[in-house]
Design a protein around this motif. Structure first.
Motif, PDB file in Angstrom:
ATOM      1  N   ILE A 179       0.860  -1.251  -0.017  1.00  0.00           N
ATOM      2  CA  ILE A 179       0.224  -0.037  -0.040  1.00  0.00           C
ATOM      3  C   ILE A 179       0.914   1.206  -0.108  1.00  0.00           C
ATOM      4  O   ILE A 179       0.758   2.218  -0.682  1.00  0.00           O
ATOM      5  CB  ILE A 179      -0.890  -0.075   1.267  1.00  0.00           C
ATOM      6  N   LEU A 180       1.810   1.189   0.846  1.00  0.00           N
ATOM      7  CA  LEU A 180       2.884   2.265   0.857  1.00  0.00           C
ATOM      8  C   LEU A 180       3.866   2.263  -0.168  1.00  0.00           C
ATOM      9  O   LEU A 180       4.417   1.210  -0.366  1.00  0.00           O
ATOM     10  CB  LEU A 180       3.696   2.137   2.049  1.00  0.00           C
ATOM     11  N   ASN A 181       4.274   3.291  -0.682  1.00  0.00           N
ATOM     12  CA  ASN A 181       5.411   3.403  -1.932  1.00  0.00           C
ATOM     13  C   ASN A 181       6.291   4.431  -1.358  1.00  0.00           C
ATOM     14  O   ASN A 181       6.241   5.591  -1.596  1.00  0.00           O
ATOM     15  CB  ASN A 181       4.682   3.849  -3.023  1.00  0.00           C
ATOM     16  N   ILE A 182       7.617   3.674  -0.738  1.00  0.00           N
ATOM     17  CA  ILE A 182       8.422   4.724   0.035  1.00  0.00           C
ATOM     18  C   ILE A 182       8.966   5.709  -0.879  1.00  0.00           C
ATOM     19  O   ILE A 182       9.295   6.663  -0.436  1.00  0.00           O
ATOM     20  CB  ILE A 182       9.427   3.768   0.977  1.00  0.00           C
ATOM     21  N   PRO A 183       9.743   5.102  -2.087  1.00  0.00           N
ATOM     22  CA  PRO A 183      10.359   6.321  -3.039  1.00  0.00           C
ATOM     23  C   PRO A 183       9.249   7.413  -3.317  1.00  0.00           C
ATOM     24  O   PRO A 183       9.542   8.660  -3.452  1.00  0.00           O
ATOM     25  CB  PRO A 183      10.512   5.526  -4.174  1.00  0.00           C
ATOM     26  N   ASP A 184       7.742   7.108  -3.433  1.00  0.00           N
ATOM     27  CA  ASP A 184       6.930   8.189  -3.916  1.00  0.00           C
ATOM     28  C   ASP A 184       6.663   8.941  -2.566  1.00  0.00           C
ATOM     29  O   ASP A 184       6.380  10.290  -2.944  1.00  0.00           O
ATOM     30  CB  ASP A 184       5.349   7.312  -4.193  1.00  0.00           C
ATOM     31  N   ALA A 186       8.725   9.766  -0.056  1.00  0.00           N
ATOM     32  CA  ALA A 186       9.835  10.636  -0.112  1.00  0.00           C
ATOM     33  C   ALA A 186       9.857  11.666  -1.159  1.00  0.00           C
ATOM     34  O   ALA A 186      10.201  12.826  -0.887  1.00  0.00           O
ATOM     35  CB  ALA A 186      11.202   9.702  -0.412  1.00  0.00           C
ATOM     36  N   LYS A 187       9.555  11.329  -2.489  1.00  0.00           N
ATOM     37  CA  LYS A 187       9.294  12.416  -3.472  1.00  0.00           C
ATOM     38  C   LYS A 187       8.396  13.533  -3.110  1.00  0.00           C
ATOM     39  O   LYS A 187       8.601  14.730  -3.200  1.00  0.00           O
ATOM     40  CB  LYS A 187       8.954  11.551  -4.742  1.00  0.00           C
ATOM     41  N   GLU A 193       4.453  18.166  -0.479  1.00  0.00           N
ATOM     42  CA  GLU A 193       3.209  17.585  -0.598  1.00  0.00           C
ATOM     43  C   GLU A 193       2.887  16.701   0.654  1.00  0.00           C
ATOM     44  O   GLU A 193       1.989  15.808   0.804  1.00  0.00           O
ATOM     45  CB  GLU A 193       3.089  16.626  -1.732  1.00  0.00           C
ATOM     46  N   CYS A 194       4.086  16.623   1.603  1.00  0.00           N
ATOM     47  CA  CYS A 194       3.782  16.183   2.910  1.00  0.00           C
ATOM     48  C   CYS A 194       3.415  17.216   3.954  1.00  0.00           C
ATOM     49  O   CYS A 194       4.337  17.844   4.421  1.00  0.00           O
ATOM     50  CB  CYS A 194       5.085  15.369   3.407  1.00  0.00           C
ATOM     51  N   ILE A 195       1.945  17.489   4.509  1.00  0.00           N
ATOM     52  CA  ILE A 195       1.933  18.555   5.108  1.00  0.00           C
ATOM     53  C   ILE A 195       1.789  17.832   6.518  1.00  0.00           C
ATOM     54  O   ILE A 195       1.030  17.154   7.023  1.00  0.00           O
ATOM     55  CB  ILE A 195       0.228  18.838   4.787  1.00  0.00           C
ATOM     56  N   SER A 196       2.824  18.725   7.379  1.00  0.00           N
ATOM     57  CA  SER A 196       3.302  17.951   8.555  1.00  0.00           C
ATOM     58  C   SER A 196       3.651  19.372   9.431  1.00  0.00           C
ATOM     59  O   SER A 196       4.100  20.234   9.115  1.00  0.00           O
ATOM     60  CB  SER A 196       4.599  17.004   8.307  1.00  0.00           C
ATOM     61  N   ARG A 294       0.255  14.386   6.705  1.00  0.00           N
ATOM     62  CA  ARG A 294      -0.885  14.173   5.670  1.00  0.00           C
ATOM     63  C   ARG A 294      -0.101  14.275   4.358  1.00  0.00           C
ATOM     64  O   ARG A 294       0.539  15.147   4.180  1.00  0.00           O
ATOM     65  CB  ARG A 294      -2.111  14.975   6.035  1.00  0.00           C
ATOM     66  N   PHE A 295      -0.149  13.030   3.628  1.00  0.00           N
ATOM     67  CA  PHE A 295       0.155  13.390   2.063  1.00  0.00           C
ATOM     68  C   PHE A 295      -0.940  13.504   1.341  1.00  0.00           C
ATOM     69  O   PHE A 295      -2.054  13.184   1.368  1.00  0.00           O
ATOM     70  CB  PHE A 295       0.649  11.894   1.833  1.00  0.00           C
ATOM     71  N   ALA A 296      -0.508  14.697   0.491  1.00  0.00           N
ATOM     72  CA  ALA A 296      -1.305  15.238  -0.655  1.00  0.00           C
ATOM     73  C   ALA A 296      -0.999  15.338  -1.926  1.00  0.00           C
ATOM     74  O   ALA A 296       0.060  14.940  -2.118  1.00  0.00           O
ATOM     75  CB  ALA A 296      -1.939  16.518   0.030  1.00  0.00           C
TER      76      ALA A 296
END
Length: 394
Positions: A179-184, A186-187, A193-196, A294-296
């Motif tokens: 479900i998780l794509n770690i390279p994506d 990280a990108k 696009e990581c609202i944190s 949150r990844f957006a």
């Protein structure tokens, strides 16, 4: 009556299909194993609430669930130097069978251990007794919890009653299907696009070279948050780790990725209070995750805070998937680590010496083994390996 028989048949068939023992399901459902046995044989008629509890608990062990959650690191300090009390009343283990070492870690002068279950001791009450269960230690301790008919929540409650101070707590979420794509991810961090609330992230690829579809591939790890803070996340490719450690092919790995919530000190204590109050690990874990990240998907026409949550991330945090429950993966304490060391480091030289014994008509190797002196530590290790569970628990 016929419906009752059908329900019992389906429950038992599903339990066996999931590979779950009666004891394991009984502990998860907060009933006794004999009672579950009576239910499955038709000697006892469960209430509707017990039925629901059994089915809900059984679904936690569904092998087709793409996500599973477990405790992967526990470190607790007790304000006492009475190590026997902590081992006997909190761990509920027989201290006589634990190996004692005259050295420790974290400035503790000595420790007791059974496999990877470690109890550090200091005569300084301000340091107290420190219990540490790393990943393997948690898995080994789960064997004892099952035998004691206790859950993790029961154990943590015992820790609280002995005034345990939680120094570290890691909750791990295993992603079995990618479900998780770690390279994506990280990108997305690089593209904001990581609202944190976190100000830092670190992504790296490490380890030996692996070939996937004839292309160079390296394991990815993403840290979100400072490693020095009391809360941060570590997301990594578990399949790659298993390849390096255990030579398991990437496509054969049961777990693809792992998301770890690492909590220290006050954050660990707050999480533990929430876990004990609600006994819902998914609620506790994802409230922490959603509070911090949150990844957006970027949308230049909107403010960053209004960007739509990434669809794959929504799936991970709960949209259109089944409930995620706490699971256990008990592993017995074994001699595997020492045997692996012998296999890789000693066996080739031993084989050469054995061949020379045959060629020269000597008995150097057999004599050496026969005359080897075992220390008290060696005797204790032998004792630990052949003891029955009834001997180990109090």
């Amino acid at each position: 009556m016929e419906n009752e028989k059908i329900w019992i048949k389906e429950l038992k068939e599903k339990r066996l299909a999931y590979g779950v023992s009666q004891n394991k399901l009984a502990v998860a459902s907060h009933i006794t194993r004999p009672y579950l046995s009576d239910i499955e044989t038709g000697k006892a008629v469960p209430t509707q609430q017990v039925k629901e509890d059994l089915l809900n608990a059984l679904e936690r062990f569904n092998p087709d669930n793409p996500l599973e959650m477990l405790f992967d690191y526990v470190r607790i300090r007790f304000p006492t130097n009475d190590v026997a009390q902590i081992i006997g009343e909190v761990l509920r283990l027989n201290m006589d069978y634990m190996l004692h070492e005259d050295f420790g870690y974290y400035s503790y002068p000595e420790h007791y251990r059974f496999g990877d279950i470690v109890v550090l001791v200091s005569h300084d009450v301000s340091k107290g007794v420190l219990l540490e269960l790393k990943g393997k230690g948690c898995r080994q301790f789960e064997n004892f919890l099952l035998a004691q008919h206790r859950s993790w929540y029961d154990f943590f409650q015992d820790c609280m009653e002995h005034k345990g101070i939680f120094k570290r707590l890691d909750l791990a979420i295993n992603d079995k299907t990618g479900i998780l794509n770690i390279p994506d991810l990280a990108k997305k961090c690089k593209q904001e696009e990581c609202i944190s609330v976190f100000r830092s992230f670190k992504n790296y690829r490490s380890g030996e070279l692996v070939h996937r579809d004839e292309k160079p591939y390296m394991g990815n790890t993403l840290y979100i948050g400072s490693l020095k803070s009391e809360v941060y996340f570590c997301i990594y490719e578990k399949d790659y780790e298993q390849y390096v450690k255990n030579d398991i092919a990437l496509e054969d790995a049961e777990i693809k990725n792992r998301f770890e919530i690492r909590l220290k000190n006050d954050r660990a204590t707050q999480a533990m209070k929430d876990l004990l109050e609600h006994q819902n690990a998914e609620k506790t874990a994802f409230e922490i995750i959603n509070r911090y990240i949150r990844f957006a998907d970027k949308d230049e026409t909107k403010r960053r805070s209004d960007w739509q949550t990434n669809e794959r991330w929504e799936w991970f945090i709960g949209k259109n998937r089944g409930a995620l429950r706490l699971t256990i993966q008990p592993e017995p304490y074994s001699f595997e680590r020492t045997l692996n060391w012998l296999h890789h480091q000693v066996a080739p030289t031993l084989k050469v010496a054995s061949i020379l014994d045959i060629l020269n008509g000597t008995t150097i190797i057999s004599t050496m083994i026969h005359e080897a002196k075992l220390t008290e530590k060696h005797e204790k290790l032998i004792e630990q390996q052949h003891l029955g569970m009834e001997d180990l628990i109090t």
